[in-house]
Design a protein around this motif. Structure first.
Motif, PDB file in Angstrom:
ATOM      1  N   LEU A 176      19.170  61.774  33.188  1.00 13.65           N
ATOM      2  CA  LEU A 176      19.266  62.447  34.484  1.00 13.65           C
ATOM      3  C   LEU A 176      20.701  62.878  34.752  1.00 13.65           C
ATOM      4  CD1 LEU A 176      17.192  63.037  36.756  1.00 13.65           C
ATOM      5  CD2 LEU A 176      18.186  61.139  37.994  1.00 13.65           C
ATOM      6  N   ASP A 177      21.632  62.055  34.324  1.00 11.97           N
ATOM      7  CA  ASP A 177      23.035  62.387  34.529  1.00 11.97           C
ATOM      8  C   ASP A 177      23.424  63.616  33.706  1.00 11.97           C
ATOM      9  OD1 ASP A 177      25.362  61.370  35.983  1.00 11.97           O
ATOM     10  OD2 ASP A 177      26.256  61.288  33.973  1.00 11.97           O
ATOM     11  N   ARG A 178      22.791  63.729  32.538  1.00 12.47           N
ATOM     12  CA  ARG A 178      23.037  64.914  31.706  1.00 12.47           C
ATOM     13  C   ARG A 178      22.554  66.167  32.447  1.00 12.47           C
ATOM     14  NH1 ARG A 178      19.812  66.766  27.639  1.00 12.47           N
ATOM     15  NH2 ARG A 178      18.539  64.886  27.720  1.00 12.47           N
ATOM     16  N   ALA A 179      21.389  66.049  33.078  1.00  9.79           N
ATOM     17  CA  ALA A 179      20.878  67.178  33.861  1.00  9.79           C
ATOM     18  C   ALA A 179      21.807  67.470  35.034  1.00  9.79           C
ATOM     19  CB  ALA A 179      19.471  66.877  34.355  1.00  9.79           C
ATOM     20  N   ALA A 180      22.249  66.394  35.694  1.00  4.02           N
ATOM     21  CA  ALA A 180      23.118  66.576  36.863  1.00  4.02           C
ATOM     22  C   ALA A 180      24.441  67.217  36.472  1.00  4.02           C
ATOM     23  CB  ALA A 180      23.356  65.229  37.541  1.00  4.02           C
ATOM     24  N   MET A 196      24.973  69.484  34.540  1.00  2.95           N
ATOM     25  CA  MET A 196      24.846  70.947  34.476  1.00  2.95           C
ATOM     26  C   MET A 196      25.068  71.588  35.839  1.00  2.95           C
ATOM     27  SD  MET A 196      21.438  71.246  32.141  1.00  2.95           S
ATOM     28  CE  MET A 196      21.456  73.041  32.236  1.00  2.95           C
ATOM     29  N   LEU A 197      24.977  70.784  36.860  1.00  7.26           N
ATOM     30  CA  LEU A 197      25.051  71.324  38.229  1.00  7.26           C
ATOM     31  C   LEU A 197      26.409  71.072  38.881  1.00  7.26           C
ATOM     32  CD1 LEU A 197      21.604  69.881  39.266  1.00  7.26           C
ATOM     33  CD2 LEU A 197      22.080  72.242  38.656  1.00  7.26           C
ATOM     34  N   ARG A 198      27.281  70.346  38.152  1.00  9.14           N
ATOM     35  CA  ARG A 198      28.538  69.945  38.780  1.00  9.14           C
ATOM     36  C   ARG A 198      29.661  70.938  38.520  1.00  9.14           C
ATOM     37  NH1 ARG A 198      27.772  64.068  36.367  1.00  9.14           N
ATOM     38  NH2 ARG A 198      26.085  63.349  37.720  1.00  9.14           N
ATOM     39  N   ARG A 209      31.524  76.171  41.714  1.00  9.72           N
ATOM     40  CA  ARG A 209      30.649  77.066  42.464  1.00  9.72           C
ATOM     41  C   ARG A 209      31.364  77.434  43.756  1.00  9.72           C
ATOM     42  NH1 ARG A 209      26.892  73.297  41.791  1.00  9.72           N
ATOM     43  NH2 ARG A 209      25.425  74.978  41.410  1.00  9.72           N
ATOM     44  N   PRO A 210      30.952  78.539  44.376  1.00 11.79           N
ATOM     45  CA  PRO A 210      31.615  78.934  45.620  1.00 11.79           C
ATOM     46  C   PRO A 210      31.670  77.767  46.605  1.00 11.79           C
ATOM     47  CG  PRO A 210      30.055  80.596  44.937  1.00 11.79           C
ATOM     48  CD  PRO A 210      29.867  79.438  44.001  1.00 11.79           C
ATOM     49  N   PHE A 211      32.836  77.584  47.197  1.00 14.00           N
ATOM     50  CA  PHE A 211      33.086  76.436  48.066  1.00 14.00           C
ATOM     51  C   PHE A 211      32.031  76.315  49.165  1.00 14.00           C
ATOM     52  CE2 PHE A 211      35.190  74.735  51.886  1.00 14.00           C
ATOM     53  CZ  PHE A 211      35.508  73.475  51.420  1.00 14.00           C
ATOM     54  N   GLN A 269      28.961  77.603  49.302  1.00 10.40           N
ATOM     55  CA  GLN A 269      27.572  77.880  48.934  1.00 10.40           C
ATOM     56  C   GLN A 269      26.613  76.912  49.654  1.00 10.40           C
ATOM     57  OE1 GLN A 269      25.782  76.834  44.957  1.00 10.40           O
ATOM     58  NE2 GLN A 269      26.177  79.005  44.679  1.00 10.40           N
TER      59      GLN A 269
END
Lengths: 79, 463
Positions: free
Chosen positions: A53-57, A59-61, A64-66, A68
Motif C-alpha cells: 500500500l505504501d508503494r501505491a501511496a 505514487m501519489l506523493r 503537485r500544485p500547492f 490542488q
C-alpha cells in the motif's frame, strides 16, 4: 525530559532535529496504536501488505500544485 | 418454451400470455435444486416469497394489468442488499442472524416493478473478502467450470445468472465487483454512473466508490433492469437529482456514427491480457468499424495511476466502516477479510488526502480524453477465470485491474462476453461511457451482441 522555557506562554515545541525530517515510527508501534488485537503470526503478512500500500501511496506523493483541491470539496445550497 | 430465456424474451412472452410467471419461477427453482449444490450461488432461496410474487404477477397478467417488462421476471439480490424480514448477511458470521426491517431502495423498486424475488445471493464477505473457505457459507463457483473462480464480489449473481437460476440480479461495484464476475461468468453487467442508482439500504464498503447496478445474460436485459433501479434518492447523499434517460431507446441504432476510443495501453502494456481476450476486443472493433463507427486510440495515464488512489481510498474508507467491529469482533471475520481490512488502520491520513486530490486530476483527464468520443473500450479482466484455489490472497496491487479506473472516475462501465478462451471459459471486454450516458453504452453493447453468437451458448453444466 523538560524543555527549557524561553519566557512567554507555555507552548509545545518539537524536539530539534538535525536531519530536518520527521522521525519514522516503528511498524510494531503503529500496529499497537491501532488497538487491533492481531496475532503475532499475522504481523509479517500485514507488514508486507502495508509495504504494498505504501508503494501505491508513494505514487501519489510527488509534487503537485500547492492548492490542488481534493475531490471531496462540496457545495452548499442556499437555505 | 426455450430452456433459457432472456428477460426481454420472457417479458414479451408474459405480456402475450404465452408464458406463466409461476411456470417460469418453477423452472428456475428446479435449476436451483439441480445445480446450486455445486454452484453455491444462493445463500438463501426464498421460495415462498417467490411463488407469492409469481402468483401476484400472474394475476396481473390475466387482468391485463402488468406493470412493465420486469413483471414476472425471477431475480436475485446480492446479500448486501437489505430485504425486509429476510436475512441479509453480507456472507459474514458478523451478520449471520441479521434480519433488516426495511428493503433497500433498489430491492423496493424492483419489487414495485413486479419482479419475482428468488432469494439472496452469495457475495465475498462484505463485498471484499473472497474467495473465503472459513465463512458460514462456501464461496460461489463458476458454472463454466466449478473448479474455477467467479471473481467477486457479486459472485453469486454472476454464477446464478450464467447458469439460468435467475434471469437477472443485483450487484454492487466498488473496484469492479459487478464487472469482474460478469467477465469471468460470461454475462453482462453494468456499473452505472456514480449517483445514478441509490445505495441506500445496501451495506457500504467505500462510500465514494460504491455503486449499485444490474447483472444479466444480455446487454438489453441490463438496460431493462437498470431502468427499474435508476433514479434520484434524496436520502442517498451521492444520488444525482436529474431525469432518468430511456436506456432502451437507442438499443437498435447499431454502432454507425459512434466515436470509439480504444485505451490500448491498458490491456496491451499496463496489464497485458490473454490472446483470447485481445482477439475478442479486436474482433469487436472490427464489428463496430464495419457498422460505421469511427475508431481511434486513446492514451491516458498508466492504469496503475488510477489503481493506486482507488485502492488507497477503498482501503481507508472500508476500514472506517469496519473499525468498530474489527476492534470488538476481529476473529468473527474471515481471515481474508481481516487481512484486507486491517492494514487500513495503518494508512496515513495524508496519503488518503493525496489520493483524493489525485482523483480529481484523473477525473479531469478522463473527461478531456472523452471530449470528442462517445465510448471507450478496453478489457474487463486479463483472461479466463483462474482456479478458485489458486486465487492470490492479495492480488489487488500486484497488477492494476481494468475496472478500478471507472470507479475512481465514476463513469458508466459495462462488461460483456466476447467469446471463450482456450480453457473454454468466457473472455470479455469493457465499454465505458460519459457520465449518465448509459444509453450509448447499451447501444454499443447491444450492437455487438446482435452481431455475434456468444449469447446462444450456456455453460454445459446448466444445459
Amino acid at each position: 525530559m523538560k524543555w527549557p522555557r524561553r519566557g512567554g506562554p507555555s507552548v509545545h515545541r518539537s524536539r530539534p532535529n538535525e536531519s530536518n525530517s520527521m522521525s519514522e515510527i516503528k511498524f510494531e508501534a503503529r500496529v499497537k496504536a491501532t488497538g487491533l488485537r492481531l496475532q503475532p503470526d499475522d504481523m509479517p503478512m500485514l507488514e508486507a501488505l502495508v509495504k504494498d500500500l505504501d508503494r501505491a501511496a508513494s505514487m501519489l506523493r510527488g509534487p503537485r500544485p500547492f492548492a490542488q483541491e481534493p475531490l471531496i470539496a462540496f457545495r452548499l445550497k442556499p437555505a | 418454451m426455450d430452456s433459457f430465456l432472456s428477460i426481454a424474451e420472457a417479458g414479451k412472452l408474459i405480456a402475450a400470455k404465452k408464458l406463466s410467471p409461476v411456470e417460469l419461477t418453477r423452472i428456475c427453482f428446479d435449476r436451483v435444486a439441480k445445480l446450486d449444490p455445486t454452484l453455491h450461488s444462493f445463500l438463501l432461496p426464498t421460495e415462498d416469497r417467490a411463488m407469492a410474487d409469481a402468483k401476484a404477477s400472474e394475476s396481473r397478467q390475466m387482468a391485463g394489468a402488468l406493470k412493465g417488462p420486469l413483471d414476472g421476471i425471477p431475480i436475485g439480490h446480492k446479500d448486501i442488499y437489505n430485504t425486509a424480514g429476510i436475512r441479509t448477511t453480507a456472507h459474514s458470521k458478523l451478520l449471520e442472524h441479521n434480519v433488516p426491517t426495511e428493503d433497500s431502495v433498489v430491492v423496493s423498486k424492483w419489487a414495485a416493478a413486479g419482479t419475482v424475488m428468488m432469494g439472496k445471493l452469495a457475495t465475498h464477505e462484505f463485498a471484499i473478502g473472497g474467495p473465503s473457505f472459513d465463512l458460514p457459507w462456501p464461496p460461489a463457483r463458476n458454472p463454466w467450470n466449478p473448479d474455477h473462480f467467479t471473481a467477486g464480489s457479486s459472485s453469486g449473481t454472476g454464477a446464478a445468472v450464467a447458469a439460468g437460476l435467475v434471469l437477472g440480479g443485483t450487484g454492487s461495484d466498488t473496484g469492479g465487483s459487478i464487472r469482474g464476475p460478469s467477465a469471468l461468468c460470461g454475462i453482462a453487467g453494468i456499473k452505472p454512473t456514480y449517483g445514478l442508482s441509490s445505495r441506500r439500504g445496501v451495506l457500504p464498503l467505500s462510500q465514494t466508490l460504491d455503486h449499485t447496478g444490474p447483472m444479466a445474460w444480455t446487454v438489453q436485459d441490463c438496460a431493462l433492469l437498470l431502468q427499474g433501479m435508476a433514479g434520484h434518492d434524496p436520502l442517498d447523499p451521492a444520488s444525482a437529482n436529474r431525469p432518468v434517460a430511456n436506456f432502451t431507446a437507442d438499443l437498435d441504432k447499431g454502432a454507425r456514427g459512434l466515436r470509439i476510443g480504444v485505451i490500448r495501453h491498458f490491456h496491451e502494456i499496463d496489464n497485458p491480457v490473454s490472446a483470447a481476450t485481445k482477439k475478442g476486443i479486436e474482433d469487436a472493433l472490427d464489428i463496430f468499424r464495419q457498422q460505421g463507427a469511427d475508431i481511434r486510440d486513446v492514451t491516458l495515464s498508466p492504469m496503475m495511476d488510477y489503481n493506486a488512489p482507488g485502492w488507497l481510498i477503498l482501503t481507508a474508507e472500508a476500514y472506517a466502516v469496519h473499525e468498530p467491529w474489527l476492534k470488538d469482533r476481529f476473529n468473527d471475520y474471515g481471515a481474508l477479510m481481516r487481512d484486507r481490512l486491517a492494514f487500513g488502520a495503518l494508512l496515513r491520513a495524508a496519503d488518503y488526502i493525496q489520493a483524493v486530490r489525485r482523483r480529481r486530476v484523473l477525473c479531469e483527464e478522463m473527461r478531456d480524453a472523452m471530449a470528442n468520443l462517445d465510448i471507450l473500450i478496453t478489457a474487463s479482466a486479463p483472461g479466463e477465470a483462474p482456479k478458485i484455489d489458486e486465487v492470490p490472497k492479495w492480488a489487488m496491487l500486484e497488477k492494476p485491474n481494468f475496472t478500478m479506473p471507472f470507479n475512481v472516475t465514476g463513469l458508466p462501465a459495462l462488461s460483456l462476453c466476447t467469446g471463450y478462451g482456450e480453457g473454454g471459459l468466457p473472455v470479455s471486454m469493457q465499454i465505458v461511457g460519459k457520465p449518465f450516458a448509459e444509453a450509448t453504452v447499451f447501444q454499443a453493447g447491444h450492437a455487438y451482441e446482435m452481431a455475434t453468437a456468444w449469447r446462444a451458448k450456456r455453460p454445459s453444466l446448466a444445459a
